[in-house]
Design an enzyme around this catalytic site. Structure first.
Site, mmCIF file in Angstrom:
data_model
loop_
_atom_site.group_PDB
_atom_site.id
_atom_site.type_symbol
_atom_site.label_atom_id
_atom_site.label_comp_id
_atom_site.label_asym_id
_atom_site.label_seq_id
_atom_site.Cartn_x
_atom_site.Cartn_y
_atom_site.Cartn_z
ATOM 1 N N ALA A 34 0.978 2.492 -1.805
ATOM 2 C CA ALA A 34 1.422 3.452 -0.735
ATOM 3 C C ALA A 34 0.172 3.191 -0.001
ATOM 4 C CB ALA A 34 1.902 4.713 -1.274
ATOM 5 N N TYR A 64 2.126 10.356 7.614
ATOM 6 C CA TYR A 64 2.229 9.867 6.197
ATOM 7 C C TYR A 64 3.717 10.362 5.765
ATOM 8 C CZ TYR A 64 1.889 10.401 1.117
ATOM 9 O OH TYR A 64 2.196 10.403 -0.135
ATOM 10 N N ASP A 101 6.652 15.273 -1.848
ATOM 11 C CA ASP A 101 7.027 16.394 -1.084
ATOM 12 C C ASP A 101 6.775 16.398 0.282
ATOM 13 O OD1 ASP A 101 4.428 16.225 -2.376
ATOM 14 O OD2 ASP A 101 4.014 18.178 -1.259
#
Ligand SMILES: NC(=O)c1ccc[n+]([C@@H]2O[C@H](COP(=O)([O-])OP(=O)(O)OC[C@H]3O[C@@H](n4cnc5c(N)ncnc54)[C@H](OP(=O)(O)O)[C@@H]3O)[C@@H](O)[C@H]2O)c1
Length: 290
Positions: free
Chosen positions: A61, A126, A103
Site C-alpha cells: 500500500a 489516503y 479505519d
C-alpha cells in the site's frame, strides 16, 4: 505445495507475516515493491503465472497519509488501481485475496465503534484511495477478506511507538494529540490473524467479506503515549519528563484525520473466534526488542 503470494513484503506488516512461515519458506512467495509493483497489471499476471499461488495476501500500500494529499495520483495508483489489478488477475485465475485496509475509510463522526457495514466516508486522500480499493475488490472478486486494522505499531518501519521512543530521548516534554481516539494494533498480531485466515481458507472454511481487527483498548494518541512512556522509562537516555495533551487544531497536518477511529471487533470474534489484540503485550514485545 500450494504457494501463498505476499505483496508489500518489506512493509511493517509484510515483514511480520514473513516470520510466520519460516520453516515453510517455499510456501510463501514474499515479494517487495521492487519485485512486484501492484500498480503494474502485466507484472501481476506474470508473477501469478510463474508461482500459481493458492492465496494472495495484499500487504502492499501507499501509506504516507499526509504526503498522499500532494501525491494523490500515486496513492490511487497503488491503493485503488493496484487492488483492482490484483482483484482482476485473482478473479481470472480463481485465487482468493486477503487484503489489508484501514479505519481511515471512515470520517470518525460516529459516537460509537465502527462496524463493518458502516458506510465508508473518508476524510483524506489516503482514506479515499483505500476506500476505492476496497470497492474494486468487492465488485471484482467474491472470494476476498478485507481486514481493516488501525494505528499499527511494531518493530519494523515507521510508527507512533517508535516515534515517541525517539522523541523521548531528544526532548524533555512532548505535546501529543488527545482528541483523536483509536485502538492501536500490534503488527505481529495482525500477521497472526492473517496466518489464521490462511488456514481457514485452506480448509475450505473461510467466511468472506469485511472484518475489523484492532487492539483491546480505545485510546487517544496522548493516552497511548503515556502507556509507551510507562513501559519505556527504564530505557537508557530517556529525558522526557512530561507529556502535554493538545488538540488536533493545535497540531495541523496536511491530511484531516478521523476523531473516532475505534473499530468494533465483534464480527471477527463471532465468525472466526479471533479476539482483539492485547496492546500491553504488544508494547512490551516491541520495547523489550529495542
Ligand atoms: N500503518 C498503519 O498504521 C495502518 C493502519 C491501518 C491500516 N493499515 C494498512 O495495512 C497495510 C500495510 O501497512 P503497513 O503499515 O505495513 O505499511 P508499510 O510499512 O508502508 O508497508 C507497505 C509496503 O507496500 C509497499 N508498496 C508501496 N507501493 C507499492 C506498489 N506499488 N507495489 C507493491 N508494493 C508497494 C511499500 O514499499 P516502499 O516502502 O518501498 O514504498 C511497503 O513495503 C496497508 O494496507 C495499510 O493501508 C496500516
Amino acid at each position: 505445495m500450494k504457494k501463498i503470494l505476499l505483496t508489500g513484503a518489506n512493509g511493517q506488516i509484510g515483514r511480520e507475516i514473513q516470520h510466520l512461515f519460516p520453516i515453510q519458506q517455499e510456501r510463501l512467495v514474499a515479494l517487495s515493491k521492487a519485485e512486484l509493483n501492484i500498480a503494474d497489471h502485466e507484472q501481476i499476471t506474470q508473477v501469478i503465472k510463474a508461482y500459481q499461488p493458492a492465496i494472495i495476501i495484499n500487504a502492499a500500500a501507499y501509506t504516507a497519509v499526509d504526503k498522499a494529499e500532494s501525491e494523490t495520483e500515486l496513492a490511487f495508483a497503488v491503493n485503488s488501481t493496484g487492488v483492482k489489478n490484483l482483484a482482476t488477475a485473482a478473479n481470472k485465475f480463481h485465487i482468493p485475496i486477503i487484503h489489508l485496509s484501514t479505519d481511515y475509510v471512515f470520517d470518525g463522526l460516529k459516537n460509537t465503534a465502527y462496524v463493518e457495514k458502516d458506510e465508508r466516508s473518508p476524510l483524506n486522500v489516503y482514506g479515499s484511495s483505500k476506500a476505492q480499493g476496497e470497492q474494486y475488490l468487492q465488485d471484482i472478486l467474491a472470494q476476498h477478506i478485507i481486514l481493516r486494522v488501525s494505528w499499527v505499531f511494531g518493530k519494523y518501519g515507521h510508527n507512533f511507538v517508535k516515534t515517541i521512543l525517539k522523541l523521548a530521548r531528544e526532548k524533555p516534554e512532548l505535546n501529543i494529540v488527545a482528541d483523536q481516539i483509536g485502538c492501536p494494533t500490534p503488527a505481529a498480531d495482525i500477521a497472526d490473524v492473517i496466518h489464521h485466515l490462511v488456514e481457514f481458507i485452506e480448509q475450505g472454511k473461510a467466511k468472506w467479506g469485511v472484518f475489523h481487527y484492532c487492539g483491546d483498548q480505545a485510546l487517544s494518541w496522548y493516552d497511548f503515549a503515556k502507556q509507551i512512556m510507562s513501559y519505556a522509562e527504564t530505557l537508557p537516555g530517556f529525558i522526557c519528563q512530561r507529556l502535554n495533551p493538545i488538540t488536533t487544531a493545535q497540531y495541523p497536518t496536511p491530511a484531516a484525520r478521523p476523531k473516532n477511529s475505534v473499530l468494533s471487533t465483534k464480527k471477527i470474534q463471532q465468525e472466526y473466534d479471533i479476539l482483539p489484540a492485547n496492546i500491553k503485550n504488544g508494547l512490551r514485545a516491541i520495547i523489550d526488542n529495542l
